[in-house]
Design a protein around this motif. Structure first.
Motif, PDB file in Angstrom:
ATOM      1  N   ILE A   2       0.836  -1.202   0.000  1.00  0.00           N
ATOM      2  CA  ILE A   2       0.000   0.000   0.000  1.00  0.00           C
ATOM      3  C   ILE A   2       0.869   1.250   0.000  1.00  0.00           C
ATOM      4  O   ILE A   2       0.570   2.238  -0.698  1.00  0.00           O
ATOM      5  N   SER A   3       1.969   1.203   0.759  1.00  0.00           N
ATOM      6  CA  SER A   3       2.893   2.339   0.778  1.00  0.00           C
ATOM      7  C   SER A   3       3.463   2.601  -0.613  1.00  0.00           C
ATOM      8  O   SER A   3       3.568   3.759  -1.050  1.00  0.00           O
ATOM      9  N   THR A   4       3.796   1.539  -1.323  1.00  0.00           N
ATOM     10  CA  THR A   4       4.338   1.670  -2.679  1.00  0.00           C
ATOM     11  C   THR A   4       3.275   2.164  -3.650  1.00  0.00           C
ATOM     12  O   THR A   4       3.544   3.031  -4.505  1.00  0.00           O
ATOM     13  N   ILE A   5       2.054   1.645  -3.534  1.00  0.00           N
ATOM     14  CA  ILE A   5       0.967   2.039  -4.438  1.00  0.00           C
ATOM     15  C   ILE A   5       0.657   3.525  -4.298  1.00  0.00           C
ATOM     16  O   ILE A   5       0.435   4.235  -5.300  1.00  0.00           O
ATOM     17  N   LEU A   6       0.648   4.015  -3.078  1.00  0.00           N
ATOM     18  CA  LEU A   6       0.318   5.428  -2.843  1.00  0.00           C
ATOM     19  C   LEU A   6       1.358   6.371  -3.430  1.00  0.00           C
ATOM     20  O   LEU A   6       1.083   7.562  -3.643  1.00  0.00           O
ATOM     21  N   LYS A   7       2.548   5.838  -3.703  1.00  0.00           N
ATOM     22  CA  LYS A   7       3.609   6.667  -4.293  1.00  0.00           C
ATOM     23  C   LYS A   7       3.555   6.687  -5.820  1.00  0.00           C
ATOM     24  O   LYS A   7       4.307   7.443  -6.457  1.00  0.00           O
ATOM     25  N   LEU A   8       2.688   5.841  -6.410  1.00  0.00           N
ATOM     26  CA  LEU A   8       2.588   5.816  -7.863  1.00  0.00           C
ATOM     27  C   LEU A   8       2.043   7.151  -8.375  1.00  0.00           C
ATOM     28  O   LEU A   8       1.118   7.715  -7.785  1.00  0.00           O
ATOM     29  N   ALA A  31      -4.630   5.977 -12.429  1.00  0.00           N
ATOM     30  CA  ALA A  31      -4.938   4.716 -13.125  1.00  0.00           C
ATOM     31  C   ALA A  31      -4.004   3.599 -12.649  1.00  0.00           C
ATOM     32  O   ALA A  31      -4.429   2.460 -12.455  1.00  0.00           O
ATOM     33  N   GLY A  32      -2.730   3.941 -12.454  1.00  0.00           N
ATOM     34  CA  GLY A  32      -1.772   2.951 -11.973  1.00  0.00           C
ATOM     35  C   GLY A  32      -2.097   2.499 -10.566  1.00  0.00           C
ATOM     36  O   GLY A  32      -1.991   1.307 -10.253  1.00  0.00           O
ATOM     37  N   ARG A  33      -2.507   3.440  -9.721  1.00  0.00           N
ATOM     38  CA  ARG A  33      -2.877   3.089  -8.347  1.00  0.00           C
ATOM     39  C   ARG A  33      -4.114   2.198  -8.326  1.00  0.00           C
ATOM     40  O   ARG A  33      -4.178   1.213  -7.580  1.00  0.00           O
ATOM     41  N   ALA A  34      -5.106   2.525  -9.183  1.00  0.00           N
ATOM     42  CA  ALA A  34      -6.339   1.736  -9.235  1.00  0.00           C
ATOM     43  C   ALA A  34      -6.063   0.315  -9.714  1.00  0.00           C
ATOM     44  O   ALA A  34      -6.605  -0.656  -9.171  1.00  0.00           O
TER      45      ALA A  34
END
Length: 318
Positions: free
Chosen positions: A229-235, A239-242
């Protein structure tokens, strides 16, 4: 005096011959309805998980580590429910609900083995998502075919020696008094209730095994998803996060359902156990959760849905 002294031994001898699974005999008017409901759920579990196994094997777009582990999870689900549900369905149709001591031990052993393997497979799936999202460039190198097979094999066999010894210790206890097992299968809490003498050491062993099999895998999954989740929030892109969240949401839902009910059953204090609640929780993690797994993974996974839409018309024509 001699006659009184022999009664416990006689009771113990009788109990060693067999147990009586009480199941749902306390609601005779609902047995027909329960049989129908459980049969439908069992068929859904078999068909849904078999469909996932087939689609992940035959569809080239699903030949990835994530779907390799999903196929293993579906295979485990079929084995897991088949340990308890066929016996439950049979008992709902007959008056004689006796189960031999050996059959009870065997059922418990395989139930624990497949349950532990499912915990480990879910952990391996979390690791796969961790590598895919946190180290995408190294993902093909790390999650190679050899490692996937080794992880899957380890998940299937790691719990075998532990649960052989664990089941042996439980059924080495002395059982006296009533041989009525107030449950629909041979689970640990109801079997221990029938044991006479001090069961404190076995109960502590139950907690220790539960920590090894349930708590540690759950903490590893939790740690993986904190990092994910920490990595996803930095995207940078929404669209990439979703997309990243969509690949993890199905797994998170299954983890919450399976580990939540299992933790409540095996890690809560003995004083809080009640027959009705134990049966309800057991139904949840033995039948309800395995039914939801293929539904969750199919409906919430776009790749699986696309593969199904492409493959189903071909199969129907055949």
């Amino acid at each position: 005096m001699e006659s009184t002294g022999q009664n416990p031994l006689q009771a113990n001898h009788t109990t060693l011959m067999d147990f009586i699974l009480v199941g749902f005999s306390d609601v005779p008017n609902l047995r027909g309805l329960l049989f129908g409901v459980f049969l439908i759920i069992y068929v859904i579990i078999l068909m849904g998980n078999s469909l996932i196994i087939i689609i992940t094997k035959v569809n080239p777009s699903l030949q990835t580590p994530m779907y390799f582990f999903l196929g293993n999870l579906s295979s485990l689900e079929i084995c897991y429910v088949s340990v308890t549900v066929p016996r439950l369905l049979t008992d709902l149709c007959r008056q004689n609900r006796n189960i031999s001591f050996l059959a009870c031990a065997t059922q418990m052993y395989f139930f624990l083995i497949f349950g532990a393997s499912e915990c480990f497979i879910l952990t391996a799936m979390a690791y796969d998502r961790y590598v895919a999202i946190c180290n995408p460039l190294l993902y093909p190198l790390i999650m190679n075919n050899r490692l996937c097979i080794q992880l899957a094999t380890g998940c299937w066999i790691t719990g075998i020696p532990v649960h052989i010894g664990f089941t042996y210790l439980i059924f080495s206890l002395h059982f006296c008094g009533s041989n009525k097992l107030n449950h629909f299968f041979c689970d640990i809490p109801p079997v221990l209730k029938l044991a006479c003498g001090d069961t404190f050491m076995i109960e502590m062993l139950v907690y220790e095994v539960a920590v090894l099999v349930v708590t540690i895998p759950f903490l590893l999954i939790l740690a993986s998803y904190v990092k994910i989740i920490s990595t996803i929030l930095k995207l940078p892109s929404a669209a990439g996060r979703a997309k990243a969240f969509s690949t993890c949401s199905s797994h998170l839902m299954v983890v919450a359902l399976f580990f939540g009910s299992g933790t409540i059953t095996y890690l809560r204090p003995k004083s809080s156990h009640s027959t009705g609640m134990d049966k309800f929780l057991s139904l949840f993690y033995t039948i309800v959760t395995p039914m939801f797994n293929p539904i969750i993974y199919c409906l919430r996974n776009k790749e699986v849905m696309v593969a199904l839409k492409k493959s189903l018309p071909k199969w129907i024509v055949l």
